[in-house]
Write an enzyme that holds these catalytic residues in place. Structure first.
Site, short mmCIF file in Angstrom:
data_model
loop_
_atom_site.label_atom_id
_atom_site.label_comp_id
_atom_site.label_asym_id
_atom_site.label_seq_id
_atom_site.Cartn_x
_atom_site.Cartn_y
_atom_site.Cartn_z
N CYS A 133 -3.72 -3.30 -11.25
CA CYS A 133 -4.02 -2.07 -10.51
C CYS A 133 -5.32 -2.22 -9.73
O CYS A 133 -6.41 -2.17 -10.31
CB CYS A 133 -4.12 -0.89 -11.49
SG CYS A 133 -4.70 0.64 -10.73
N CYS A 136 -7.67 0.75 -9.79
CA CYS A 136 -8.33 0.93 -11.10
C CYS A 136 -9.49 -0.04 -11.27
O CYS A 136 -10.55 0.34 -11.77
CB CYS A 136 -7.33 0.70 -12.23
SG CYS A 136 -5.84 1.70 -12.15
N ASP A 137 -9.30 -1.29 -10.88
CA ASP A 137 -10.23 -2.35 -11.27
C ASP A 137 -10.89 -3.10 -10.12
O ASP A 137 -11.76 -3.95 -10.35
CB ASP A 137 -9.50 -3.38 -12.15
CG ASP A 137 -8.93 -2.75 -13.41
OD1 ASP A 137 -9.55 -1.80 -13.92
OD2 ASP A 137 -7.87 -3.20 -13.88
#
Length: 304
Positions: A133, A136-137
Protein backbone atom coordinates in the site's frame (compact mmCIF):
# COMPACT_ATOMS: atom_id res chain seq x y z
CA UNK A 1 -31.17 -13.17 15.30
CA UNK A 2 -30.43 -10.28 12.98
CA UNK A 3 -32.61 -9.90 9.90
CA UNK A 4 -29.69 -9.09 7.65
CA UNK A 5 -25.93 -9.19 8.08
CA UNK A 6 -23.65 -7.72 5.42
CA UNK A 7 -20.10 -9.03 5.24
CA UNK A 8 -17.68 -6.37 4.04
CA UNK A 9 -17.55 -2.58 4.01
CA UNK A 10 -16.26 -1.68 0.56
CA UNK A 11 -18.46 -0.07 -2.12
CA UNK A 12 -20.58 -3.23 -2.48
CA UNK A 13 -21.18 -3.78 1.23
CA UNK A 14 -21.81 -0.13 2.02
CA UNK A 15 -24.18 0.39 -0.91
CA UNK A 16 -26.07 -2.72 0.20
CA UNK A 17 -26.19 -1.24 3.70
CA UNK A 18 -27.65 2.04 2.42
CA UNK A 19 -30.41 0.29 0.48
CA UNK A 20 -31.18 -2.26 3.19
CA UNK A 21 -31.22 0.39 5.92
CA UNK A 22 -33.57 2.59 3.90
CA UNK A 23 -35.85 -0.44 3.60
CA UNK A 24 -36.04 -0.61 7.38
CA UNK A 25 -33.92 -3.74 7.85
CA UNK A 26 -31.38 -2.11 10.21
CA UNK A 27 -28.55 -4.25 8.78
CA UNK A 28 -25.41 -5.13 10.68
CA UNK A 29 -22.23 -4.62 8.65
CA UNK A 30 -19.11 -6.58 9.57
CA UNK A 31 -16.18 -4.38 8.56
CA UNK A 32 -13.66 -7.15 7.89
CA UNK A 33 -9.87 -6.91 8.35
CA UNK A 34 -9.56 -3.74 6.23
CA UNK A 35 -12.59 -1.47 6.80
CA UNK A 36 -13.52 0.04 3.46
CA UNK A 37 -11.52 -2.53 1.53
CA UNK A 38 -8.49 -1.86 -0.67
CA UNK A 39 -10.17 1.20 -2.16
CA UNK A 40 -9.29 3.26 0.92
CA UNK A 41 -5.62 3.02 -0.07
CA UNK A 42 -6.29 4.69 -3.43
CA UNK A 43 -5.15 8.28 -3.25
CA UNK A 44 -7.21 9.66 -6.13
CA UNK A 45 -10.13 8.08 -8.02
CA UNK A 46 -11.08 9.74 -11.29
CA UNK A 47 -13.84 7.43 -12.59
CA UNK A 48 -16.52 7.60 -9.87
CA UNK A 49 -19.65 9.24 -11.37
CA UNK A 50 -20.51 12.49 -9.68
CA UNK A 51 -16.93 13.45 -8.74
CA UNK A 52 -15.64 15.44 -11.73
CA UNK A 53 -12.48 16.44 -9.87
CA UNK A 54 -11.90 12.96 -8.48
CA UNK A 55 -12.09 11.82 -4.88
CA UNK A 56 -9.77 10.09 -2.44
CA UNK A 57 -10.70 6.48 -1.77
CA UNK A 58 -10.89 7.08 1.97
CA UNK A 59 -13.25 10.05 1.54
CA UNK A 60 -15.52 8.13 -0.83
CA UNK A 61 -15.80 5.19 1.58
CA UNK A 62 -16.35 7.49 4.56
CA UNK A 63 -19.23 9.23 2.78
CA UNK A 64 -20.87 5.89 2.00
CA UNK A 65 -20.43 4.79 5.60
CA UNK A 66 -22.03 7.96 7.00
CA UNK A 67 -24.90 7.57 4.57
CA UNK A 68 -25.56 4.00 5.75
CA UNK A 69 -25.38 5.04 9.41
CA UNK A 70 -27.83 7.85 8.74
CA UNK A 71 -30.46 5.24 7.85
CA UNK A 72 -29.73 3.04 10.91
CA UNK A 73 -27.11 0.58 9.70
CA UNK A 74 -24.72 -0.56 12.44
CA UNK A 75 -21.10 -1.70 12.21
CA UNK A 76 -18.80 -4.14 13.97
CA UNK A 77 -15.07 -4.44 13.36
CA UNK A 78 -15.16 -8.21 12.94
CA UNK A 79 -14.32 -10.77 10.23
CA UNK A 80 -15.99 -14.07 9.38
CA UNK A 81 -13.85 -17.17 9.81
CA UNK A 82 -16.53 -19.82 9.19
CA UNK A 83 -19.98 -19.97 7.64
CA UNK A 84 -22.80 -22.53 7.72
CA UNK A 85 -26.05 -22.04 5.81
CA UNK A 86 -29.43 -22.43 7.51
CA UNK A 87 -32.08 -24.56 5.77
CA UNK A 88 -34.69 -21.80 5.60
CA UNK A 89 -32.24 -19.09 4.60
CA UNK A 90 -29.34 -17.04 5.81
CA UNK A 91 -26.66 -18.63 7.89
CA UNK A 92 -24.58 -18.97 11.03
CA UNK A 93 -21.39 -16.91 11.12
CA UNK A 94 -18.36 -17.59 13.29
CA UNK A 95 -16.30 -14.46 13.81
CA UNK A 96 -12.60 -13.88 14.40
CA UNK A 97 -13.16 -13.45 18.14
CA UNK A 98 -14.90 -16.89 18.26
CA UNK A 99 -18.33 -15.31 18.75
CA UNK A 100 -21.26 -16.59 16.66
CA UNK A 101 -24.04 -14.67 14.91
CA UNK A 102 -27.10 -15.87 13.01
CA UNK A 103 -29.00 -14.05 10.29
CA UNK A 104 -32.14 -14.64 8.26
CA UNK A 105 -30.30 -13.25 5.24
CA UNK A 106 -26.64 -12.69 4.47
CA UNK A 107 -24.97 -10.52 1.83
CA UNK A 108 -21.40 -11.61 1.10
CA UNK A 109 -19.40 -8.57 -0.02
CA UNK A 110 -15.99 -9.59 1.28
CA UNK A 111 -14.19 -8.35 -1.83
CA UNK A 112 -10.56 -9.10 -2.57
CA UNK A 113 -7.20 -8.89 -0.82
CA UNK A 114 -3.69 -8.16 -2.02
CA UNK A 115 -1.98 -11.05 -3.82
CA UNK A 116 1.47 -11.97 -2.56
CA UNK A 117 4.48 -12.48 -4.80
CA UNK A 118 5.21 -15.77 -3.07
CA UNK A 119 9.00 -15.38 -3.16
CA UNK A 120 11.68 -16.08 -0.60
CA UNK A 121 11.90 -13.36 2.04
CA UNK A 122 8.55 -11.72 1.30
CA UNK A 123 6.71 -12.63 4.50
CA UNK A 124 9.74 -12.01 6.70
CA UNK A 125 10.28 -8.54 5.24
CA UNK A 126 6.66 -7.41 5.26
CA UNK A 127 6.74 -4.13 7.16
CA UNK A 128 10.54 -4.06 6.86
CA UNK A 129 10.79 -2.75 3.33
CA UNK A 130 8.01 -4.76 1.71
CA UNK A 131 4.58 -3.15 1.45
CA UNK A 132 1.32 -3.54 -0.46
CA UNK A 133 0.00 0.00 0.00
CA UNK A 134 1.81 3.08 -1.28
CA UNK A 135 -0.52 5.57 0.39
CA UNK A 136 -0.03 3.76 3.70
CA UNK A 137 3.75 3.40 3.69
CA UNK A 138 5.25 5.51 0.89
CA UNK A 139 6.22 8.43 3.14
CA UNK A 140 8.51 6.16 5.19
CA UNK A 141 10.89 5.96 2.21
CA UNK A 142 11.36 9.63 1.45
CA UNK A 143 14.47 10.23 -0.64
CA UNK A 144 15.07 6.50 -1.15
CA UNK A 145 15.02 4.15 -4.14
CA UNK A 146 11.68 2.35 -4.31
CA UNK A 147 10.80 -0.61 -6.53
CA UNK A 148 7.27 -1.50 -7.63
CA UNK A 149 6.40 -4.87 -9.11
CA UNK A 150 3.35 -5.23 -11.35
CA UNK A 151 1.96 -4.16 -14.70
CA UNK A 152 -1.69 -3.23 -14.16
CA UNK A 153 -3.39 0.04 -13.28
CA UNK A 154 -2.76 -0.52 -9.56
CA UNK A 155 0.98 -0.81 -10.13
CA UNK A 156 0.95 2.33 -12.28
CA UNK A 157 -0.89 4.28 -9.61
CA UNK A 158 1.48 3.03 -6.90
CA UNK A 159 4.53 4.05 -8.94
CA UNK A 160 3.18 7.52 -9.73
CA UNK A 161 2.18 8.13 -6.12
CA UNK A 162 5.58 7.02 -4.83
CA UNK A 163 7.38 9.64 -6.96
CA UNK A 164 6.18 12.14 -4.35
CA UNK A 165 8.65 10.63 -1.90
CA UNK A 166 11.26 8.53 -3.70
CA UNK A 167 14.53 9.72 -5.21
CA UNK A 168 13.65 7.32 -8.01
CA UNK A 169 11.13 4.57 -8.67
CA UNK A 170 11.81 1.38 -10.61
CA UNK A 171 8.86 -0.56 -12.02
CA UNK A 172 9.48 -4.28 -12.53
CA UNK A 173 7.24 -6.14 -14.98
CA UNK A 174 7.59 -9.69 -16.21
CA UNK A 175 6.41 -8.87 -19.73
CA UNK A 176 7.41 -6.42 -22.48
CA UNK A 177 4.25 -4.33 -22.20
CA UNK A 178 2.01 -3.21 -19.34
CA UNK A 179 -1.51 -4.56 -18.85
CA UNK A 180 -2.56 -1.16 -17.55
CA UNK A 181 -4.84 1.24 -19.37
CA UNK A 182 -3.13 3.33 -22.02
CA UNK A 183 -3.39 6.59 -20.11
CA UNK A 184 -1.89 5.15 -16.91
CA UNK A 185 0.91 3.33 -18.72
CA UNK A 186 1.80 6.50 -20.63
CA UNK A 187 2.03 8.54 -17.43
CA UNK A 188 4.48 6.03 -15.96
CA UNK A 189 6.61 5.62 -19.06
CA UNK A 190 6.93 9.40 -19.51
CA UNK A 191 7.70 10.21 -15.88
CA UNK A 192 11.30 11.46 -15.48
CA UNK A 193 11.87 9.72 -12.12
CA UNK A 194 10.49 6.32 -13.09
CA UNK A 195 12.64 3.62 -14.67
CA UNK A 196 11.24 0.34 -16.02
CA UNK A 197 12.69 -3.16 -15.94
CA UNK A 198 10.87 -5.05 -18.71
CA UNK A 199 10.81 -8.87 -18.86
CA UNK A 200 11.95 -9.17 -15.25
CA UNK A 201 10.63 -11.40 -12.47
CA UNK A 202 11.49 -11.13 -8.77
CA UNK A 203 13.11 -14.39 -7.65
CA UNK A 204 13.91 -13.56 -4.04
CA UNK A 205 14.39 -10.65 -1.67
CA UNK A 206 17.69 -9.66 -0.10
CA UNK A 207 17.87 -8.36 3.46
CA UNK A 208 20.50 -6.45 5.39
CA UNK A 209 20.12 -6.13 9.16
CA UNK A 210 16.52 -7.32 8.93
CA UNK A 211 15.43 -4.80 6.29
CA UNK A 212 15.05 -5.06 2.54
CA UNK A 213 18.20 -4.01 0.68
CA UNK A 214 17.77 -5.55 -2.76
CA UNK A 215 15.95 -7.82 -5.19
CA UNK A 216 17.24 -10.79 -7.11
CA UNK A 217 15.74 -10.56 -10.61
CA UNK A 218 15.51 -13.06 -13.45
CA UNK A 219 15.18 -12.02 -17.09
CA UNK A 220 12.09 -13.87 -18.33
CA UNK A 221 13.51 -14.05 -21.88
CA UNK A 222 17.20 -14.91 -21.39
CA UNK A 223 17.01 -16.41 -17.92
CA UNK A 224 19.94 -14.27 -16.78
CA UNK A 225 19.87 -13.16 -13.14
CA UNK A 226 20.82 -9.78 -11.70
CA UNK A 227 20.58 -7.83 -8.45
CA UNK A 228 18.73 -4.54 -8.03
CA UNK A 229 19.48 -2.52 -4.93
CA UNK A 230 16.32 -1.06 -3.41
CA UNK A 231 15.24 0.35 -0.07
CA UNK A 232 11.60 -0.68 -0.47
CA UNK A 233 9.43 -2.91 -2.60
CA UNK A 234 5.76 -2.23 -3.20
CA UNK A 235 3.91 -5.28 -4.50
CA UNK A 236 1.02 -4.58 -6.89
CA UNK A 237 0.41 -7.88 -8.69
CA UNK A 238 -3.33 -8.03 -8.37
CA UNK A 239 -5.96 -9.18 -5.95
CA UNK A 240 -7.54 -12.47 -4.93
CA UNK A 241 -11.09 -13.02 -3.66
CA UNK A 242 -11.84 -13.38 0.04
CA UNK A 243 -14.12 -16.39 -0.44
CA UNK A 244 -12.58 -19.05 1.79
CA UNK A 245 -15.32 -19.36 4.44
CA UNK A 246 -18.00 -19.80 1.76
CA UNK A 247 -16.23 -21.95 -0.84
CA UNK A 248 -17.51 -25.20 0.63
CA UNK A 249 -21.13 -24.09 0.21
CA UNK A 250 -21.10 -21.85 -2.88
CA UNK A 251 -19.45 -22.90 -6.13
CA UNK A 252 -16.31 -21.01 -7.14
CA UNK A 253 -14.19 -20.45 -10.21
CA UNK A 254 -10.67 -21.86 -10.42
CA UNK A 255 -9.47 -18.51 -9.13
CA UNK A 256 -11.74 -18.69 -6.08
CA UNK A 257 -14.37 -16.16 -7.18
CA UNK A 258 -17.89 -17.07 -6.05
CA UNK A 259 -20.20 -18.22 -8.85
CA UNK A 260 -23.59 -16.55 -8.81
CA UNK A 261 -26.69 -15.99 -10.88
CA UNK A 262 -26.57 -12.22 -10.80
CA UNK A 263 -26.37 -11.71 -7.02
CA UNK A 264 -28.22 -14.93 -6.21
CA UNK A 265 -26.58 -18.12 -4.95
CA UNK A 266 -27.79 -21.70 -4.68
CA UNK A 267 -28.45 -21.03 -0.97
CA UNK A 268 -31.71 -19.40 0.15
CA UNK A 269 -31.23 -16.02 1.74
CA UNK A 270 -27.55 -15.80 0.80
CA UNK A 271 -26.57 -13.13 -1.72
CA UNK A 272 -23.24 -12.01 -3.15
CA UNK A 273 -22.12 -8.54 -4.22
CA UNK A 274 -18.94 -6.94 -5.44
CA UNK A 275 -15.50 -8.15 -6.37
CA UNK A 276 -15.64 -11.44 -4.48
CA UNK A 277 -17.70 -12.63 -7.46
CA UNK A 278 -16.36 -10.31 -10.17
CA UNK A 279 -13.12 -11.32 -11.85
CA UNK A 280 -13.85 -9.25 -14.97
CA UNK A 281 -14.80 -5.65 -14.17
CA UNK A 282 -13.62 -5.12 -10.57
CA UNK A 283 -14.67 -1.47 -10.41
CA UNK A 284 -16.08 0.52 -7.52
CA UNK A 285 -19.17 1.43 -9.53
CA UNK A 286 -19.94 -2.15 -10.60
CA UNK A 287 -19.42 -3.31 -7.02
CA UNK A 288 -21.79 -0.63 -5.75
CA UNK A 289 -24.39 -1.58 -8.37
CA UNK A 290 -24.33 -5.22 -7.32
CA UNK A 291 -24.59 -4.12 -3.68
CA UNK A 292 -27.81 -2.33 -4.56
CA UNK A 293 -29.13 -5.46 -6.31
CA UNK A 294 -28.19 -7.73 -3.41
CA UNK A 295 -29.95 -5.47 -0.91
CA UNK A 296 -33.13 -5.39 -2.99
CA UNK A 297 -33.09 -9.18 -3.36
CA UNK A 298 -32.48 -9.61 0.38
CA UNK A 299 -35.37 -7.26 1.14
CA UNK A 300 -37.71 -9.24 -1.11
CA UNK A 301 -36.53 -12.51 0.45
CA UNK A 302 -37.13 -11.29 4.00
CA UNK A 303 -40.51 -9.82 3.11
CA UNK A 304 -41.58 -13.22 1.74
Amino acid sequence: MKNLIILGSGPAGLTAAVYAARAGLAPLVLDGPLPGGPLITTSHIENIPGFPDGVAGFEFIERLRRQAQKFNASFQGKSVTAFAPLPKGGGILTLDDASVLSADAVIIATGTKYRLLGVEGEKELAGHGVSYCATCDGAFYRGRHIAVVGGGDSAMEEALFLTRFASRVTVIHRRAAFRASEIMAKRVMEHPRIQIHWNAAVERLIATDGNLSGLRLRDTVSGQESTLEADALFVAVGMEPVSGPFAGFISTTEGGYLLTNGVLTELPGVFVAGNVADARYRQAVTAAGSGCQAAIEATHFLNR
